[in-house]
Design a protein around this motif. Structure first.
Motif, PDB file in Angstrom:
ATOM      1  N   THR A  99       2.409   7.677 -16.644  1.00 28.30           N
ATOM      2  CA  THR A  99       1.930   7.054 -15.411  1.00 28.30           C
ATOM      3  C   THR A  99       2.794   5.852 -15.045  1.00 28.30           C
ATOM      4  O   THR A  99       3.077   5.597 -13.875  1.00 28.30           O
ATOM      5  CB  THR A  99       0.457   6.609 -15.534  1.00 28.30           C
ATOM      6  OG1 THR A  99       0.278   5.988 -16.792  1.00 28.30           O
ATOM      7  CG2 THR A  99      -0.467   7.783 -15.402  1.00 28.30           C
ATOM      8  N   ARG A 100       3.208   5.133 -16.062  1.00 28.31           N
ATOM      9  CA  ARG A 100       4.061   3.978 -15.799  1.00 28.31           C
ATOM     10  C   ARG A 100       5.382   4.404 -15.175  1.00 28.31           C
ATOM     11  O   ARG A 100       5.871   3.809 -14.222  1.00 28.31           O
ATOM     12  CB  ARG A 100       4.310   3.259 -17.112  1.00 28.31           C
ATOM     13  CG  ARG A 100       4.994   1.943 -16.952  1.00 28.31           C
ATOM     14  CD  ARG A 100       4.016   0.891 -16.493  1.00 28.31           C
ATOM     15  NE  ARG A 100       4.657  -0.395 -16.313  1.00 28.31           N
ATOM     16  CZ  ARG A 100       5.016  -0.874 -15.136  1.00 28.31           C
ATOM     17  NH1 ARG A 100       4.826  -0.181 -14.046  1.00 28.31           N
ATOM     18  NH2 ARG A 100       5.575  -2.061 -15.061  1.00 28.31           N
ATOM     19  N   MET A 144       0.879  -1.180   0.000  1.00 25.71           N
ATOM     20  CA  MET A 144       0.000   0.000   0.000  1.00 25.71           C
ATOM     21  C   MET A 144       0.905   1.215   0.000  1.00 25.71           C
ATOM     22  O   MET A 144       1.881   1.261   0.707  1.00 25.71           O
ATOM     23  CB  MET A 144      -0.846   0.032   1.268  1.00 25.71           C
ATOM     24  CG  MET A 144      -1.533  -1.258   1.492  1.00 25.71           C
ATOM     25  SD  MET A 144      -3.088  -0.982   2.335  1.00 25.71           S
ATOM     26  CE  MET A 144      -2.574  -0.905   4.007  1.00 25.71           C
ATOM     27  N   SER A 182       5.031   5.362 -11.612  1.00 21.51           N
ATOM     28  CA  SER A 182       5.060   4.177 -10.750  1.00 21.51           C
ATOM     29  C   SER A 182       6.495   3.805 -10.414  1.00 21.51           C
ATOM     30  O   SER A 182       6.839   3.522  -9.267  1.00 21.51           O
ATOM     31  CB  SER A 182       4.440   3.000 -11.502  1.00 21.51           C
ATOM     32  OG  SER A 182       3.274   2.586 -10.914  1.00 21.51           O
ATOM     33  N   ARG A 183       7.322   3.810 -11.436  1.00 17.32           N
ATOM     34  CA  ARG A 183       8.720   3.456 -11.238  1.00 17.32           C
ATOM     35  C   ARG A 183       9.396   4.461 -10.317  1.00 17.32           C
ATOM     36  O   ARG A 183      10.150   4.099  -9.417  1.00 17.32           O
ATOM     37  CB  ARG A 183       9.418   3.404 -12.592  1.00 17.32           C
ATOM     38  CG  ARG A 183      10.900   3.160 -12.529  1.00 17.32           C
ATOM     39  CD  ARG A 183      11.214   1.774 -12.054  1.00 17.32           C
ATOM     40  NE  ARG A 183      12.644   1.513 -12.112  1.00 17.32           N
ATOM     41  CZ  ARG A 183      13.222   0.488 -11.514  1.00 17.32           C
ATOM     42  NH1 ARG A 183      12.511  -0.356 -10.832  1.00 17.32           N
ATOM     43  NH2 ARG A 183      14.523   0.309 -11.616  1.00 17.32           N
ATOM     44  N   ARG A 186       1.509   4.643  -4.819  1.00 12.23           N
ATOM     45  CA  ARG A 186       1.796   4.238  -6.175  1.00 12.23           C
ATOM     46  C   ARG A 186       0.680   4.593  -7.141  1.00 12.23           C
ATOM     47  O   ARG A 186       0.845   4.538  -8.322  1.00 12.23           O
ATOM     48  CB  ARG A 186       2.043   2.746  -6.208  1.00 12.23           C
ATOM     49  CG  ARG A 186       3.261   2.389  -5.382  1.00 12.23           C
ATOM     50  CD  ARG A 186       3.561   0.947  -5.501  1.00 12.23           C
ATOM     51  NE  ARG A 186       4.072   0.657  -6.828  1.00 12.23           N
ATOM     52  CZ  ARG A 186       4.349  -0.569  -7.232  1.00 12.23           C
ATOM     53  NH1 ARG A 186       4.147  -1.564  -6.441  1.00 12.23           N
ATOM     54  NH2 ARG A 186       4.805  -0.794  -8.430  1.00 12.23           N
ATOM     55  N   ALA A 187      -0.470   4.937  -6.629  1.00 14.26           N
ATOM     56  CA  ALA A 187      -1.562   5.253  -7.536  1.00 14.26           C
ATOM     57  C   ALA A 187      -1.281   6.553  -8.245  1.00 14.26           C
ATOM     58  O   ALA A 187      -0.713   7.482  -7.674  1.00 14.26           O
ATOM     59  CB  ALA A 187      -2.860   5.368  -6.737  1.00 14.26           C
ATOM     60  N   SER A 188      -1.659   6.614  -9.517  1.00 13.30           N
ATOM     61  CA  SER A 188      -1.379   7.832 -10.240  1.00 13.30           C
ATOM     62  C   SER A 188      -2.324   8.947  -9.833  1.00 13.30           C
ATOM     63  O   SER A 188      -2.284  10.026 -10.389  1.00 13.30           O
ATOM     64  CB  SER A 188      -1.494   7.581 -11.740  1.00 13.30           C
ATOM     65  OG  SER A 188      -2.848   7.396 -12.053  1.00 13.30           O
TER      66      SER A 188
END
Lengths: 455, 189
Positions: free
Chosen positions: B29-30, B1, B33-34, B4-6
């Motif tokens: 967005t990817r 948790m 995340s990274r 990480r959510a955009s």
């Protein structure tokens, strides 16, 4: 005691009493007794199939919602963020860069553009590397209605939110108390079967026998429970505190286990000796070891520590693979402790895993411990459908050794000046013949513990 | 948790980054995340230690220089915008690309800008010239202890000799471009 009695109190007490009795009866009749007797009602398969259908429906709703907004749904690529070409060695890539047909020449040859190669590899690893992503939970293709695996799935439709709400109710209202009561009953008997809903073993004739060592890939402490379900083992592992430590101490009272302190170097030799002694005694149970030394997120198998493979005996490899759609079993020990982890496990939909018992392996002539370990690791990776990595699981906590960088530098120097006797004061590493530096293992200062279980 | 959510990345920001760097919405967005997965301190910025934690980068001989390229002058933290700006250099060149933003004269991933990125890996003091010392430094990083000082020095001298056209004993950006065109194949796309 008269202060306690309010008019409605009696009624409340009775209701509570009845519901608790009913609950416990259901528990015993449907779960504990069948589990002990080994009978199955088939409820599990039905449950799993229903869940899967719901997940697929949820994902298709989200895709529809995303299309309306003209965006693409965030889908974790199973092979990484960037499109990587097939891996080639440093020599090959530099040759391609330079466009020269001839191989290494006697005269040193340097091009300013050589740095492009290192540059590109560097940025590639910034975007996506093989190691750091193994220490956090795996991303899912479809959402399984748990907020904890919700990365990019925002509110799409009312129906979906309602479904999620229902899921929360079910998981926390029914599944969690169910499992908690089971846990309490179970822990007091030292048998924690609470999170079990699916369990599919395979190839039973290869089960470990006395006087052998059972090795497996490690994802969570629950691995132990799963394997212990199917046979008795002696365990080797890191001493813990808290709930885990209490269980460890209790277990020692019933059968011989080997717990040690990872940071104690003296302990390492002691442990190796104890392992050999235990294995030599054919009446004792097989030993269970997780040679990775730490929990990995079940998408890959990392380097096996060679300590357990140095002992001369049969090794029984076991591959364990969890189905991530129902609940993520990986214990990220740097993020949450054991109790927190157990709560998350118990409020997931289910823990589903497949266990494969592989044919026993022995060390062959002319094979050293490291090669043997790699062979076993490859077999486990192939069976479990995991990526076979050479990186050390200890990188979760420690920095990478400088020796690997020095190998890269050595390779590049060879390209520049050709094959020369190195004026090197590097330690004499056990260089294997190939060009991939990551495969070389510095056999000398192995500061990590050899055979460990636990975090 | 975690973060990480955009949802933490606002739509306006995504649009701005899109204009500036040319990445698509899903790519941004990817990459976010990274970025957050690398950001162990969870404060929205990356430090040098966060980069060093990537084993494959830590064993790269030029790792430190590459990490440096992400950090603007004298700063120790890079935020997501800066991260994307640097990564934009590595985006493949597309034939039908037109720069939508008039303020940016040239897209970040143009050939010239890619070469400039590599040039800056050599040119630490940003005087737009690669001196013999700077060249030696990079060479030393790449070969480690495996080549002697004299040999390395002669390699450096020879390289400068071949590339230097105006005789100032250092390599300017234009000379660098010419020297790199000897190289066939475009490695940075």
């Amino acid at each position: 005691m008269t202060w306690f009695t309010f008019p409605g109190d009696n009624l409340l007490c009775r209701c509570l009493g009845i519901s608790i009795t009913a609950w416990l009866t259901l528990l015993f009749v449907f779960i504990i007794v069948p589990a002990v007797l080994g009978v199955s009602f088939g409820i599990r398969r039905l449950y799993m199939r229903t869940l899967l259908k719901i997940f697929e429906w949820a994902t298709s709703r989200m895709e529809m919602g995303a299309k309306e907004k003209n965006q693409q749904l965030h889908k974790p690529y199973s092979n990484g963020i960037i499109a990587k070409e097939s891996p080639s060695s440093l020599q090959q890539e530099l040759q391609e860069l330079r466009g020269s047909a001839s191989c290494l020449r006697s005269e040193p040859e340097f091009e300013m553009a050589d740095i492009f190669y290192f540059c590109r590899r560097g940025v590639e690893s910034i975007l996506d590397d093989e190691v750091t992503k193994r220490f956090s939970a795996q991303e899912l293709e479809s959402w399984n209605l748990l907020t904890r695996s919700n990365y990019n799935f925002r509110h799409i439709s009312l129906r979906l939110t309602v479904l999620w709400g229902l899921g929360v109710l079910i998981r926390y209202g029914i599944l969690l108390p169910l499992r908690v009561t089971l846990a309490i009953t179970g822990i007091s008997l030292l048998v924690v079967l609470t999170t079990f809903v699916g369990f599919l073993p395979n190839r039973e004739e290869n089960k470990p026998k006395n006087g052998g060592i059972c090795v497996s890939n490690h994802t969570t402490p629950i691995d132990v429970i799963i394997l212990a379900n199917d046979g008795c083992y002696s365990m080797v592992g890191q001493v813990h505190g808290g709930l885990m430590g209490m269980m460890q101490r209790a277990m020692v009272k019933s059968s011989p286990h080997i717990w040690f302190e990872r940071s104690e170097v003296k302990d390492r030799h002691l442990v190796a000796k104890r392992l050999s002694d235990h294995v030599a005694d054919k009446t004792k149970q097989p030993i269970l070891i997780f040679p990775e030394g730490t929990c990995i997120n079940n998408t890959s198998v990392m380097m096996f520590k060679k300590g357990s493979f140095e002992i001369a005996c049969t090794v029984y490899p076991v591959a364990i693979k969890y189905d991530p759609r129902f609940g993520d079993a990986f214990w990220n020990s740097s993020k949450f402790g054991l109790v927190n982890y157990l709560l998350r496990m118990m409020s997931s939909w289910a823990i589903v895993c497949s266990v494969w018992y592989l044919p026993p392996m022995n060390r062959e002539e002319g094979e050293d411990a490291m090669q043997f370990a790699n062979r076993v690791k490859a077999a486990i990776a192939v069976q479990g459908g995991l990526v076979d990595l050479i990186w050390d699981g200890g990188l979760k906590r420690a920095k990478v050794k400088d020796a690997f960088k020095e190998e890269q530098q050595k390779l590049y120097s060879k390209v520049l000046v050709g094959e020369q006797s190195d004026t090197t004061h590097l330690e004499d590493e056990n260089q294997e013949e190939d060009e991939n530096p990551e495969e070389d293992e510095n056999t000398e200062d192995e500061s990590n513990q050899d055979s460990t279980k636990g975090q | 948790m975690g973060s990480r959510a955009s949802t933490l990345l606002r739509e306006e920001e995504i649009e701005e980054i899109k204009k500036e760097t040319g990445f698509s919405h899903s790519q941004i967005t990817r990459l976010y995340s990274r970025f957050t997965s690398l950001d162990k301190g969870e404060n929205g910025t990356l430090s040098r230690e966060d980069f060093q934690r990537i084993p494959e980068l830590a064993i790269n001989p030029l790792g430190d220089r590459i990490i440096n390229a992400f950090f603007p002058e004298g700063e120790d933290q890079v935020n997501f915008r800066g991260f994307m700006r640097t990564l934009a250099h590595f985006r493949p060149i597309e034939d039908n690309e037109k720069s939508k933003n008039a303020a940016v004269s040239e897209p970040l991933n143009s050939r010239t800008n890619k070469l400039l990125f590599a040039f800056r890996l050599y040119d630490l003091d940003r005087d737009d010239k690669i001196s013999r010392d700077e060249l030696l430094q990079v060479l030393r990083m790449m070969v480690g202890v495996n080549i002697s000082d004299e040999q390395l020095g002669s390699i450096a001298d020879r390289t400068i000799q071949e590339a230097d056209t105006n005789g100032d004993n250092s390599i300017s950006f234009n000379e660098f471009i010419k020297a790199s065109f000897v190289v066939r194949g475009n490695c940075m796309t």
